[in-house]
Scaffold this motif. Structure first.
Motif, PDB file in Angstrom:
ATOM      1  N   ALA A  94       0.817  -1.216   0.000  1.00 15.12           N
ATOM      2  CA  ALA A  94       0.000   0.000   0.000  1.00 15.12           C
ATOM      3  C   ALA A  94       0.855   1.271   0.000  1.00 15.12           C
ATOM      4  CB  ALA A  94      -0.929   0.003   1.208  1.00 15.12           C
ATOM      5  N   GLY A  95       2.177   1.108   0.010  1.00 13.57           N
ATOM      6  CA  GLY A  95       3.072   2.257  -0.005  1.00 13.57           C
ATOM      7  C   GLY A  95       3.405   2.814   1.366  1.00 13.57           C
ATOM      8  N   VAL A  96       3.054   2.077   2.411  1.00 14.72           N
ATOM      9  CA  VAL A  96       3.321   2.529   3.783  1.00 14.72           C
ATOM     10  C   VAL A  96       4.732   2.098   4.189  1.00 14.72           C
ATOM     11  CG1 VAL A  96       2.599   2.382   6.202  1.00 14.72           C
ATOM     12  CG2 VAL A  96       0.878   2.413   4.378  1.00 14.72           C
ATOM     13  N   ALA A  97       5.549   3.067   4.550  1.00 14.73           N
ATOM     14  CA  ALA A  97       6.926   2.793   4.959  1.00 14.73           C
ATOM     15  C   ALA A  97       6.966   2.422   6.431  1.00 14.73           C
ATOM     16  CB  ALA A  97       7.795   4.021   4.712  1.00 14.73           C
ATOM     17  N   SER A  98       7.887   1.520   6.764  1.00 14.90           N
ATOM     18  CA  SER A  98       8.095   1.183   8.168  1.00 14.90           C
ATOM     19  C   SER A  98       9.584   0.971   8.400  1.00 14.90           C
ATOM     20  CB  SER A  98       7.291  -0.052   8.577  1.00 14.90           C
ATOM     21  OG  SER A  98       7.762  -1.189   7.899  1.00 14.90           O
ATOM     22  N   ARG A  99       9.943   1.066   9.657  1.00 15.97           N
ATOM     23  CA  ARG A  99      11.338   0.888  10.062  1.00 15.97           C
ATOM     24  C   ARG A  99      11.339   0.099  11.360  1.00 15.97           C
ATOM     25  NH1 ARG A  99      16.351   4.709  10.159  1.00 15.97           N
ATOM     26  NH2 ARG A  99      17.385   3.941  11.996  1.00 15.97           N
ATOM     27  N   MET A 100      12.182  -0.931  11.429  1.00 18.01           N
ATOM     28  CA  MET A 100      12.296  -1.706  12.658  1.00 18.01           C
ATOM     29  C   MET A 100      13.772  -1.896  12.968  1.00 18.01           C
ATOM     30  SD  MET A 100      11.096  -5.443  11.282  1.00 18.01           S
ATOM     31  CE  MET A 100      10.134  -4.893   9.887  1.00 18.01           C
ATOM     32  N   SER A 101      14.051  -2.017  14.233  1.00 20.53           N
ATOM     33  CA  SER A 101      15.416  -2.212  14.685  1.00 20.53           C
ATOM     34  C   SER A 101      15.482  -3.512  15.460  1.00 20.53           C
ATOM     35  CB  SER A 101      15.838  -1.040  15.573  1.00 20.53           C
ATOM     36  OG  SER A 101      17.133  -1.252  16.072  1.00 20.53           O
ATOM     37  N   ARG A 102      16.500  -4.311  15.172  1.00 22.82           N
ATOM     38  CA  ARG A 102      16.712  -5.577  15.870  1.00 22.82           C
ATOM     39  C   ARG A 102      18.118  -5.582  16.448  1.00 22.82           C
ATOM     40  NH1 ARG A 102      14.564  -9.651  11.167  1.00 22.82           N
ATOM     41  NH2 ARG A 102      12.349  -9.146  11.330  1.00 22.82           N
ATOM     42  N   ARG A 103      18.299  -6.303  17.533  1.00 17.86           N
ATOM     43  CA  ARG A 103      19.630  -6.511  18.111  1.00 17.86           C
ATOM     44  C   ARG A 103      20.090  -7.887  17.661  1.00 17.86           C
ATOM     45  NH1 ARG A 103      21.322  -2.991  22.676  1.00 17.86           N
ATOM     46  NH2 ARG A 103      19.957  -1.209  22.402  1.00 17.86           N
ATOM     47  N   ALA A 104      20.731  -7.912  16.518  1.00 19.01           N
ATOM     48  CA  ALA A 104      21.114  -9.144  15.846  1.00 19.01           C
ATOM     49  C   ALA A 104      22.356  -9.780  16.464  1.00 19.01           C
ATOM     50  CB  ALA A 104      21.369  -8.852  14.370  1.00 19.01           C
TER      51      ALA A 104
END
Length: 132
Positions: A94-104
């Motif tokens: 739908a064109g919605v941007a997201s950002r997630m952060s992980r502690r890899a």
């Protein structure tokens, strides 16, 4: 051990993921490597990992951008544990941007020729403990 060689390798791998250059990405992994695709689902060996990255790209609408944050390396013998922040940016259908952060967490092994290869790729890090 200086972080620079591993940092550069991870940056190159993340660039390959972002560009969906999965053939080049396979040079990052040991033949017997394991990738945590998601909690409860892993891929082992380059063939499975290669296929997994195609599925991951599809899942993220071919918009996945991977970046690095803070990094800490613990080195012992020919093995290194990398703990780092991995940032994932995506855009859904739908064109919605997201950002997630992980502690890899990543485990690298140095081969006899002195090349570091990823043997465990776990972008979920200790978050996996919450899925048990």
């Amino acid at each position: 051990m200086a972080y620079q060689p591993l940092k550069q390798m991870i940056e190159a791998a993340d660039k390959a993921i972002t560009e969906e250059d999965f053939d080049s990405l396979m040079a990052f992994y040991a033949d017997d490597a394991t990738l945590v695709i998601k909690p409860g689902l892993i891929a082992t060996g380059k063939e499975q990992i290669h296929k997994a990255f195609f599925a991951i790209a599809e899942h993220f609408n071919h918009s996945l951008v991977v970046k690095q944050g803070a990094m800490h390396v613990i080195h012992g013998g020919n093995t290194a544990l990398v703990i780092m922040e991995t940032v994932l940016e995506t855009v859904d259908a739908a064109g919605v941007a997201s950002r997630m952060s992980r502690r890899a967490t990543y485990v690298f092994r140095e081969d006899p020729a002195g090349k570091w290869l990823c043997v465990i790729d776990n972008s979920y890090g200790t978050e996996l403990l919450g899925t048990m």
